[in-house]
Design a protein around this motif. Structure first.
Motif, PDB file in Angstrom:
ATOM      1  N   VAL A 155       0.855  -1.182   0.000  1.00 17.17           N
ATOM      2  CA  VAL A 155       0.000   0.000   0.000  1.00 17.17           C
ATOM      3  C   VAL A 155       0.893   1.235   0.000  1.00 17.17           C
ATOM      4  O   VAL A 155       1.729   1.405   0.896  1.00 17.17           O
ATOM      5  CB  VAL A 155      -0.933   0.021   1.219  1.00 17.17           C
ATOM      6  CG1 VAL A 155      -1.745   1.320   1.246  1.00 17.17           C
ATOM      7  CG2 VAL A 155      -1.872  -1.181   1.184  1.00 17.17           C
ATOM      8  N   VAL A 226      -8.442  -3.791   4.946  1.00 17.67           N
ATOM      9  CA  VAL A 226      -7.757  -2.589   4.460  1.00 17.67           C
ATOM     10  C   VAL A 226      -8.616  -1.928   3.396  1.00 17.67           C
ATOM     11  O   VAL A 226      -9.166  -2.600   2.514  1.00 17.67           O
ATOM     12  CB  VAL A 226      -6.374  -2.932   3.864  1.00 17.67           C
ATOM     13  CG1 VAL A 226      -5.649  -1.665   3.421  1.00 17.67           C
ATOM     14  CG2 VAL A 226      -5.537  -3.718   4.861  1.00 17.67           C
ATOM     15  N   THR A 228      -8.422   1.603   0.738  1.00 17.09           N
ATOM     16  CA  THR A 228      -7.657   2.758   0.264  1.00 17.09           C
ATOM     17  C   THR A 228      -8.486   3.551  -0.729  1.00 17.09           C
ATOM     18  O   THR A 228      -9.365   3.007  -1.412  1.00 17.09           O
ATOM     19  CB  THR A 228      -6.337   2.344  -0.422  1.00 17.09           C
ATOM     20  OG1 THR A 228      -6.626   1.777  -1.699  1.00 17.09           O
ATOM     21  CG2 THR A 228      -5.565   1.343   0.421  1.00 17.09           C
ATOM     22  N   GLU A 230      -7.479   6.701  -3.614  1.00 19.72           N
ATOM     23  CA  GLU A 230      -6.387   7.495  -4.166  1.00 19.72           C
ATOM     24  C   GLU A 230      -6.865   8.330  -5.343  1.00 19.72           C
ATOM     25  O   GLU A 230      -7.801   7.943  -6.064  1.00 19.72           O
ATOM     26  CB  GLU A 230      -5.250   6.580  -4.660  1.00 19.72           C
ATOM     27  CG  GLU A 230      -4.604   5.727  -3.602  1.00 19.72           C
ATOM     28  CD  GLU A 230      -3.559   4.795  -4.183  1.00 19.72           C
ATOM     29  OE1 GLU A 230      -2.600   4.463  -3.467  1.00 19.72           O
ATOM     30  OE2 GLU A 230      -3.695   4.408  -5.371  1.00 19.72           O
ATOM     31  N   GLY A 239      -3.472   9.920  -1.273  1.00 23.83           N
ATOM     32  CA  GLY A 239      -4.223   8.736  -0.888  1.00 23.83           C
ATOM     33  C   GLY A 239      -4.621   8.707   0.568  1.00 23.83           C
ATOM     34  O   GLY A 239      -3.995   9.341   1.420  1.00 23.83           O
ATOM     35  N   THR A 241      -5.750   5.775   3.607  1.00 20.26           N
ATOM     36  CA  THR A 241      -5.701   4.349   3.951  1.00 20.26           C
ATOM     37  C   THR A 241      -6.345   4.137   5.306  1.00 20.26           C
ATOM     38  O   THR A 241      -6.128   4.921   6.235  1.00 20.26           O
ATOM     39  CB  THR A 241      -4.250   3.831   4.003  1.00 20.26           C
ATOM     40  OG1 THR A 241      -3.623   4.054   2.742  1.00 20.26           O
ATOM     41  CG2 THR A 241      -4.217   2.344   4.315  1.00 20.26           C
ATOM     42  N   VAL A 243      -6.975   0.829   8.089  1.00 22.00           N
ATOM     43  CA  VAL A 243      -6.629  -0.560   8.402  1.00 22.00           C
ATOM     44  C   VAL A 243      -7.243  -0.926   9.745  1.00 22.00           C
ATOM     45  O   VAL A 243      -7.178  -0.138  10.700  1.00 22.00           O
ATOM     46  CB  VAL A 243      -5.095  -0.756   8.475  1.00 22.00           C
ATOM     47  CG1 VAL A 243      -4.762  -2.203   8.821  1.00 22.00           C
ATOM     48  CG2 VAL A 243      -4.424  -0.346   7.176  1.00 22.00           C
ATOM     49  N   TYR A 266      -5.351   4.926  10.561  1.00 19.89           N
ATOM     50  CA  TYR A 266      -5.857   5.781   9.489  1.00 19.89           C
ATOM     51  C   TYR A 266      -4.706   6.671   9.025  1.00 19.89           C
ATOM     52  O   TYR A 266      -3.982   7.236   9.850  1.00 19.89           O
ATOM     53  CB  TYR A 266      -7.017   6.645   9.970  1.00 19.89           C
ATOM     54  CG  TYR A 266      -8.147   5.849  10.576  1.00 19.89           C
ATOM     55  CD1 TYR A 266      -9.105   5.243   9.763  1.00 19.89           C
ATOM     56  CD2 TYR A 266      -8.247   5.699  11.952  1.00 19.89           C
ATOM     57  CE1 TYR A 266     -10.145   4.500  10.322  1.00 19.89           C
ATOM     58  CE2 TYR A 266      -9.278   4.965  12.520  1.00 19.89           C
ATOM     59  CZ  TYR A 266     -10.225   4.370  11.698  1.00 19.89           C
ATOM     60  OH  TYR A 266     -11.245   3.635  12.249  1.00 19.89           O
ATOM     61  N   GLU A 284       3.498  11.244   4.691  1.00 18.40           N
ATOM     62  CA  GLU A 284       2.376  10.454   5.177  1.00 18.40           C
ATOM     63  C   GLU A 284       2.223  10.694   6.667  1.00 18.40           C
ATOM     64  O   GLU A 284       3.209  10.850   7.395  1.00 18.40           O
ATOM     65  CB  GLU A 284       2.574   8.966   4.898  1.00 18.40           C
ATOM     66  CG  GLU A 284       1.345   8.113   5.251  1.00 18.40           C
ATOM     67  CD  GLU A 284       1.345   6.757   4.563  1.00 18.40           C
ATOM     68  OE1 GLU A 284       0.395   5.982   4.787  1.00 18.40           O
ATOM     69  OE2 GLU A 284       2.286   6.459   3.805  1.00 18.40           O
TER      70      GLU A 284
END
Length: 447
Positions: A155, A226, A228, A230, A239, A241, A243, A266, A284
């Motif tokens: 990812v 998961v 995502t 983007e 993006g 994400t 989880v 997150y 990120e």
């Protein structure tokens, strides 16, 4: 965190994060075409890697580890078949069945993760899938991609998920975490069971829904969901994400990761050149919700490639921070050497392992010849909470990438790692806090 000689074995983050730096080099294998009738292709995959390693110092990550130097070797051999079929009416199907043989020889690695006598052969790739081709034009070519089985999942650039690539030998927990050795070369990186739905093409808005089940005891075999979302453009990708860890193996979770079950992560991420040739930007931020605490991790990175200068120099700087109790889950190298394996000595053997730390990285890479690149990575590690252990230190890694021909890549590296503290003073290096000299030579072949 090192393994202490007690029943509790406080190795949670050491195990979680010690995903070998070789992942980026072993992630792609060439293939030899056996059959092609225009619609169906059958390829034989054959790839091998071999590494020679030496470390003047060792690190107390297992209770039986002793001080002194160590030398060892690792080997990985992957072989099997890939099948693809295309049809205008029904889209495209694909499948793979591959085995991996791995081994560690010699004294075992510098952290004691492997002992030097690990050998195993197991199935690695065993998956099948379907792509929509031009059947859903509103989503782009192959805008629907469904797959299931044993496969590798990454990812983004691997900040949270970069496969299930933690390959311990018989060192930790009396061999109960043994995955067959070749710890650094990472022969095994696939999730044992997956179900993946990908929507959207290679550009524009796209997303994934995934169910991933690990069989890796060193990760407590987590089952995760998961999602995502983007937006991919020429200037870069932004993006989101999410989880959630749905379940874990209770036997290993109680020892290693008591708060991993029901953990949620997150993140928001971005990567690209912002429309400026030569520029690289990446960042990120991840928020992690655990039973007793909220943790976070984030990074900022910027780089520049001097495309019109001799040797095409590439420079970059990254600052990353991981809170005291942050669980990095399945992170690994998603781009190149040093992506999330920060420091060949620190990231693999000494720590910190991307938790309870700030890490500064400066990189330089030169295209010396059309077939040889030379690079250097400089790191500064600072432990946030030093009450239990202080893994602060500095590291310099100097490496090369020599493409001998289309089938052989040779990767020499020498590293200099200076911890602030020895084991006796709260660090992990056994015997002293003197500078460790570490060397490795890797051979990667694809056919």
């Amino acid at each position: 965190m090192s393994i202490k000689a007690s029943k509790s074995f406080s190795l949670r983050f050491a195990l979680t994060c010690a995903t070998p730096a070789f992942l980026i080099f072993s992630s792609t294998a060439h293939s030899f075409q056996l059959y092609n009738d225009g619609a169906t292709t059958i390829d034989a995959k054959l790839a091998a890697s071999f590494g020679v390693f030496s470390s003047r110092e060792k690190y107390a990550q297992t209770p039986t580890q002793t001080s002194g130097s160590t030398t060892w070797q690792e080997a990985v051999f992957q072989y099997g078949l890939d099948v693809k079929h295309k049809s205008e009416q029904f889209g495209g199907t694909y499948a793979a069945l591959n085995w991996v043989s791995s081994a560690t020889f010699g004294d075992g690695d510098a952290a004691g993760w492997s002992l030097g006598d690990e050998r195993t052969t197991k199935i690695e790739d065993a998956y099948a899938g379907w792509k929509s081709g031009h059947l859903a034009p509103m989503l782009g070519e192959d805008g629907i991609d469904l797959s299931f089985g044993r496969q590798n999942i990454i990812v983004g650039d691997g900040f949270i998920i970069s496969g299930d690539a933690l390959d311990f030998g018989r060192g930790p927990l009396d061999g109960r975490l043994n995955r067959g050795g070749a710890y650094y070369l990472t022969g095994r990186k696939n999730f044992d069971q997956t179900a993946v739905v990908r929507l959207g093409g290679s550009e524009g808005l796209r997303g994934d829904l995934m169910w991933l089940k690990s069989d890796n005891p060193a990760q407590a075999a987590p089952e995760t969901a998961v999602a995502t979302l983007e937006n991919v453009t020429e200037k870069g990708t932004v993006g989101l994400t999410a989880v959630k860890v749905l379940d874990t193996d209770k036997e290993f979770a109680d020892i290693l990761y008591p708060e991993r079950k029901d953990m949620k992560i997150y993140s928001v991420r971005a990567k690209g050149d912002a429309g400026v040739p030569g520029l690289f930007l990446a960042s990120e931020y991840a928020k992690e919700h655990k039973t007793t605490s909220d943790e976070n991790a984030w990074y900022l990175e910027a780089g520049w490639t001097f495309n019109d200068t001799k040797f095409t120099p590439k420079v970059n700087y990254r600052y990353s921070r991981f809170s005291e109790g942050y669980d990095p889950l399945f992170y690994g190298n998603g781009r190149e050497l040093g992506t999330w394996f920060q420091g060949e000595v620190a990231g693999n053997y000494a720590g910190p392992f991307n938790s309870n730390a700030t890490i500064q990285q400066v990189g330089l890479k030169l295209a010396v010849t059309p077939t040889f690149n030379a690079g250097a990575l400089l790191y500064k590690f600072d432990t946030l909470n030093t009450q239990v252990q202080d893994l602060s230190g500095k590291e310099l890694d100097i490496y090369g990438e020599w493409t001998v021909n289309e089938h052989l890549l040779v990767l020499p590296l020498i590293g200099f790692y200076k911890p602030d503290h020895s084991l006796e003073n709260g660090g992990s290096q056994l015997g002293s806090d003197s500078t460790n000299i570490y060397a490795q030579l890797l051979f990667v072949t694809n056919f």
